[in-house]
Design a protein around this motif. Structure first.
Motif, mmCIF file in Angstrom:
data_model
loop_
_atom_site.group_PDB
_atom_site.id
_atom_site.type_symbol
_atom_site.label_atom_id
_atom_site.label_comp_id
_atom_site.label_asym_id
_atom_site.label_seq_id
_atom_site.Cartn_x
_atom_site.Cartn_y
_atom_site.Cartn_z
ATOM 1 N N ASP A 169 0.807 -1.221 0.000
ATOM 2 C CA ASP A 169 0.000 0.000 0.000
ATOM 3 C C ASP A 169 0.840 1.270 0.000
ATOM 4 O OD1 ASP A 169 -2.428 -1.436 0.073
ATOM 5 O OD2 ASP A 169 -2.291 -1.650 2.251
ATOM 6 N N THR A 170 2.091 1.173 0.413
ATOM 7 C CA THR A 170 2.927 2.371 0.515
ATOM 8 C C THR A 170 4.174 2.336 -0.382
ATOM 9 O OG1 THR A 170 4.116 1.439 2.411
ATOM 10 C CG2 THR A 170 2.173 2.787 2.889
ATOM 11 N N ALA A 171 4.540 1.170 -0.887
ATOM 12 C CA ALA A 171 5.752 1.063 -1.704
ATOM 13 C C ALA A 171 5.580 1.808 -3.029
ATOM 14 C CB ALA A 171 6.083 -0.397 -1.975
ATOM 15 N N ALA A 172 6.643 2.442 -3.477
ATOM 16 C CA ALA A 172 6.639 3.140 -4.763
ATOM 17 C C ALA A 172 6.540 2.136 -5.900
ATOM 18 C CB ALA A 172 7.899 3.982 -4.908
ATOM 19 N N ILE A 173 5.964 2.545 -7.009
ATOM 20 C CA ILE A 173 5.852 1.655 -8.165
ATOM 21 C C ILE A 173 7.239 1.249 -8.665
ATOM 22 C CG2 ILE A 173 5.747 3.546 -9.845
ATOM 23 C CD1 ILE A 173 3.873 0.144 -9.995
ATOM 24 N N ARG A 288 -10.757 -3.587 -8.355
ATOM 25 C CA ARG A 288 -9.666 -2.655 -8.068
ATOM 26 C C ARG A 288 -9.176 -2.002 -9.355
ATOM 27 N NH1 ARG A 288 -5.303 -6.086 -5.251
ATOM 28 N NH2 ARG A 288 -4.499 -4.077 -4.514
ATOM 29 N N ASP A 289 -8.892 -0.721 -9.262
ATOM 30 C CA ASP A 289 -8.376 0.042 -10.396
ATOM 31 C C ASP A 289 -6.845 0.003 -10.352
ATOM 32 O OD1 ASP A 289 -7.520 2.094 -12.204
ATOM 33 O OD2 ASP A 289 -9.494 3.042 -12.022
ATOM 34 N N ILE A 290 -6.228 -0.374 -11.466
ATOM 35 C CA ILE A 290 -4.769 -0.472 -11.511
ATOM 36 C C ILE A 290 -4.101 0.862 -11.198
ATOM 37 C CG2 ILE A 290 -4.619 0.006 -13.984
ATOM 38 C CD1 ILE A 290 -2.444 -2.456 -11.934
ATOM 39 N N ARG A 291 -4.797 1.974 -11.471
ATOM 40 C CA ARG A 291 -4.218 3.291 -11.174
ATOM 41 C C ARG A 291 -4.029 3.489 -9.677
ATOM 42 N NH1 ARG A 291 -7.972 3.683 -15.068
ATOM 43 N NH2 ARG A 291 -7.390 4.545 -17.105
ATOM 44 N N ASP A 292 -4.900 2.880 -8.876
ATOM 45 C CA ASP A 292 -4.767 2.981 -7.420
ATOM 46 C C ASP A 292 -3.560 2.196 -6.924
ATOM 47 O OD1 ASP A 292 -7.068 4.518 -7.333
ATOM 48 O OD2 ASP A 292 -8.390 2.798 -6.998
ATOM 49 N N ILE A 293 -3.178 1.173 -7.663
ATOM 50 C CA ILE A 293 -2.001 0.387 -7.299
ATOM 51 C C ILE A 293 -0.725 1.090 -7.753
ATOM 52 C CG2 ILE A 293 -0.794 -1.805 -7.713
ATOM 53 C CD1 ILE A 293 -3.584 -3.102 -7.961
ATOM 54 N N GLN A 295 -0.359 4.413 -8.505
ATOM 55 C CA GLN A 295 -0.273 5.696 -7.806
ATOM 56 C C GLN A 295 0.628 6.703 -8.524
ATOM 57 O OE1 GLN A 295 0.667 5.071 -3.659
ATOM 58 N NE2 GLN A 295 -1.060 3.690 -3.338
ATOM 59 N N THR A 296 0.772 6.549 -9.837
ATOM 60 C CA THR A 296 1.557 7.496 -10.633
ATOM 61 C C THR A 296 1.220 7.294 -12.102
ATOM 62 O OG1 THR A 296 3.783 8.302 -11.151
ATOM 63 C CG2 THR A 296 3.517 5.927 -10.887
ATOM 64 N N ASP A 297 1.418 8.322 -12.894
ATOM 65 C CA ASP A 297 1.225 8.207 -14.336
ATOM 66 C C ASP A 297 2.552 8.027 -15.074
ATOM 67 O OD1 ASP A 297 -1.545 8.511 -14.200
ATOM 68 O OD2 ASP A 297 -1.389 10.700 -14.194
ATOM 69 N N ILE A 298 3.659 8.240 -14.370
ATOM 70 C CA ILE A 298 4.980 8.188 -15.000
ATOM 71 C C ILE A 298 5.900 7.314 -14.149
ATOM 72 C CG2 ILE A 298 7.010 9.509 -15.704
ATOM 73 C CD1 ILE A 298 5.178 11.920 -16.107
ATOM 74 N N ILE A 299 6.584 6.373 -14.807
ATOM 75 C CA ILE A 299 7.581 5.538 -14.126
ATOM 76 C C ILE A 299 8.944 5.925 -14.672
ATOM 77 C CG2 ILE A 299 8.333 3.197 -13.616
ATOM 78 C CD1 ILE A 299 5.468 2.294 -14.342
ATOM 79 N N GLU A 300 9.808 6.371 -13.805
ATOM 80 C CA GLU A 300 11.138 6.788 -14.245
ATOM 81 C C GLU A 300 12.155 6.562 -13.124
ATOM 82 O OE1 GLU A 300 10.725 10.876 -15.342
ATOM 83 O OE2 GLU A 300 10.263 11.541 -13.319
ATOM 84 N N PRO A 301 13.428 6.489 -13.512
ATOM 85 C CA PRO A 301 13.956 6.527 -14.873
ATOM 86 C C PRO A 301 13.907 5.152 -15.528
ATOM 87 C CG PRO A 301 15.764 6.321 -13.331
ATOM 88 C CD PRO A 301 14.512 6.410 -12.497
ATOM 89 N N PRO A 302 14.165 5.077 -16.848
ATOM 90 C CA PRO A 302 14.261 3.766 -17.495
ATOM 91 C C PRO A 302 15.429 2.965 -16.926
ATOM 92 C CG PRO A 302 14.073 5.540 -19.113
ATOM 93 C CD PRO A 302 14.335 6.189 -17.791
ATOM 94 N N VAL A 303 15.375 1.668 -17.093
ATOM 95 C CA VAL A 303 16.496 0.801 -16.702
ATOM 96 C C VAL A 303 17.518 0.830 -17.836
ATOM 97 C CG1 VAL A 303 17.201 -1.563 -16.193
ATOM 98 C CG2 VAL A 303 15.058 -0.656 -15.252
ATOM 99 N N VAL A 304 18.730 1.239 -17.519
ATOM 100 C CA VAL A 304 19.755 1.443 -18.544
ATOM 101 C C VAL A 304 20.983 0.606 -18.215
ATOM 102 C CG1 VAL A 304 21.286 3.128 -19.636
ATOM 103 C CG2 VAL A 304 18.949 3.784 -19.008
ATOM 104 N N PHE A 305 21.488 -0.112 -19.212
ATOM 105 C CA PHE A 305 22.779 -0.781 -19.068
ATOM 106 C C PHE A 305 23.867 0.213 -19.427
ATOM 107 C CE2 PHE A 305 20.333 -4.750 -19.338
ATOM 108 C CZ PHE A 305 20.932 -5.464 -18.302
ATOM 109 N N GLU A 306 24.703 0.492 -18.442
ATOM 110 C CA GLU A 306 25.814 1.420 -18.616
ATOM 111 C C GLU A 306 26.898 1.051 -17.626
ATOM 112 O OE1 GLU A 306 24.192 5.254 -17.752
ATOM 113 O OE2 GLU A 306 23.610 4.718 -15.708
#
Length: 396
Positions: A169-173, A288-293, A295-306
């Protein structure tokens, strides 16, 4: 897809960018985990419609997995592929840790990072011994090949793989997606070593794969325990499919091979559809609405191999002598004498340790790296604590 689409031409191992190889390895593991999770839901979920949708999505994920995995060339040996796996483990884990908002999850990632980094070195020694190969030809200078927390002291009692889980319920996406990414990647590594280590006739090679496969089993256990068990099957599957779309999109942003970039882009669109279907099931069956799970419209940053050399070295400097105890991490010198893993180490290492023996088989340049002062010091401290703990074992 038809059979011709499913089996693309492989890359040229002599020309491929190291991070194209790691992206292929990662996404193969991501798809494998999606298939395995879907199979588990098929067996456990009571609703026929959910079973039908899982069967459909699983068939598509299966075809995607074969497409990705068949990009690997036949002339790439098992140990060359293995070095790619460990480069994935190092630079993926470092990227996730650098962008992880949960301090406990980040610490768990940093802890295992040093162990996978050491595995890359041990397999580098094996590559030199078995094939006369230079591991730099695989990692292309983007990831260092040197020891970290020695594999010989990574063997722990199962109690010491226990970890605390995040709160759904509290963890970031980002935390939830990092969780699915690292579990998938480590599970694939464990399964690859288990299924390919026996292919070598050389005793040291066979033993080294067995030794590191057991450490990877520990890693899978600790990572999967980070997930909240209160998450429902449909919730986990929706997040898993979201993560697939997120990772394919991430791969497409940095892929240097135009042909393979096209595959990442196509599969991104397919996974967005899978995610939407899982979100629909979640709404229909759990209200249940996936948006409630999310809790954001943007996931960042992308996963980058560097390249993460500076970050890895900073973790080596500060965390080399950490060990897990009672779901937390502490210095080896501060562990109680009855730490269960002291006894486990005595048993497992009683007749020699393949990850130490393989260094003696490698050329002088690679072997010399294992004599670094920080590596020697942490081995000595663990040996001292193991010996001291023997005084607390009751006589039989």
């Amino acid at each position: 897809m038809n059979w011709k689409d499913m089996v693309p031409a492989p890359y040229d191992k002599k020309a491929v960018d190291a991070y194209t190889r790691t992206r292929i390895i990662l996404m193969n593991g991501i798809e494998n985990n999606a298939v395995l999770m879907s199979h588990a839901i098929e067996r456990l979920h009571p609703d026929p419609e959910v079973k039908r949708i899982m069967s459909l999505l699983r068939r598509i994920d299966s075809q995607q997995q074969e497409t990705v995995n068949w990009l690997n060339p036949a002339d790439q040996s098992v140990i060359e592929t293995t070095l790619g796996y460990e480069q994935v483990a190092v630079d993926l884990t470092a990227n996730l840790a650098k962008n992880e908002p949960d301090p406990y999850v980040k610490q768990t990632l940093d802890f295992a990072l040093l162990e996978d980094f050491d595995h890359l070195y041990r397999y580098g020694c094996l590559y030199d011994y078995i094939e006369g190969g230079d591991p730099e030809m695989i990692v292309q200078g983007k990831t260092e090949v040197k020891p970290a927390r020695p594999t010989s002291i990574e063997h722990r009692h199962p109690d010491d793989s226990m970890r605390k889980h995040y709160d759904r319920d509290t963890a970031a996406i980002k935390t939830k997606l990092n969780y699915h990414t690292i579990v998938s990647a480590e599970q694939q590594t464990m399964l690859f070593y288990r299924s390919h280590g026996s292919m070598y006739p050389d005793d040291i090679a066979r033993q080294l794969y067995a030794e590191i496969a057991e450490v990877e089993e520990q890693h899978v256990t600790q990572y999967e325990l980070l997930g909240d068990p209160a998450e429902t099957m449909l919730e986990k599957m929706a997040l898993l499919e979201l993560n697939e779309a997120y990772l394919y999109h991430s791969c497409a942003q940095t892929e240097s091979d135009p042909r393979i970039k096209g595959i990442w882009e196509m599969f991104t669109k397919m996974e967005i559809t899978h995610f939407s279907e899982c979100a629909r099931l979640l709404k229909q069956h759990e209200g249940r609405d996936i948006r409630d799970i999310m809790q954001t419209d943007i996931i960042e940053p992308p996963v980058v191999f560097e390249s993460n050399k500076d970050y890895v070295n900073s973790v080596i400097d500060t965390q080399l002598d950490l060990a897990p105890y009672n779901t937390e991490f502490m210095r080896v010198r501060d562990l109680p004498d009855n730490w269960a893993s002291f006894g486990y180490l005595r048993v497992m290492n009683a007749k020699g340790v393949p990850s130490e023996e393989v260094v003696g088989k490698a050329g002088p340049d690679l072997a010399e790296r294992d004599r670094a002062e920080n590596i020697r010091r942490v081995k000595q401290e663990m040996a001292r604590r193991v010996e001291k703990s023997m005084a607390t074992v009751p006589a039989r």
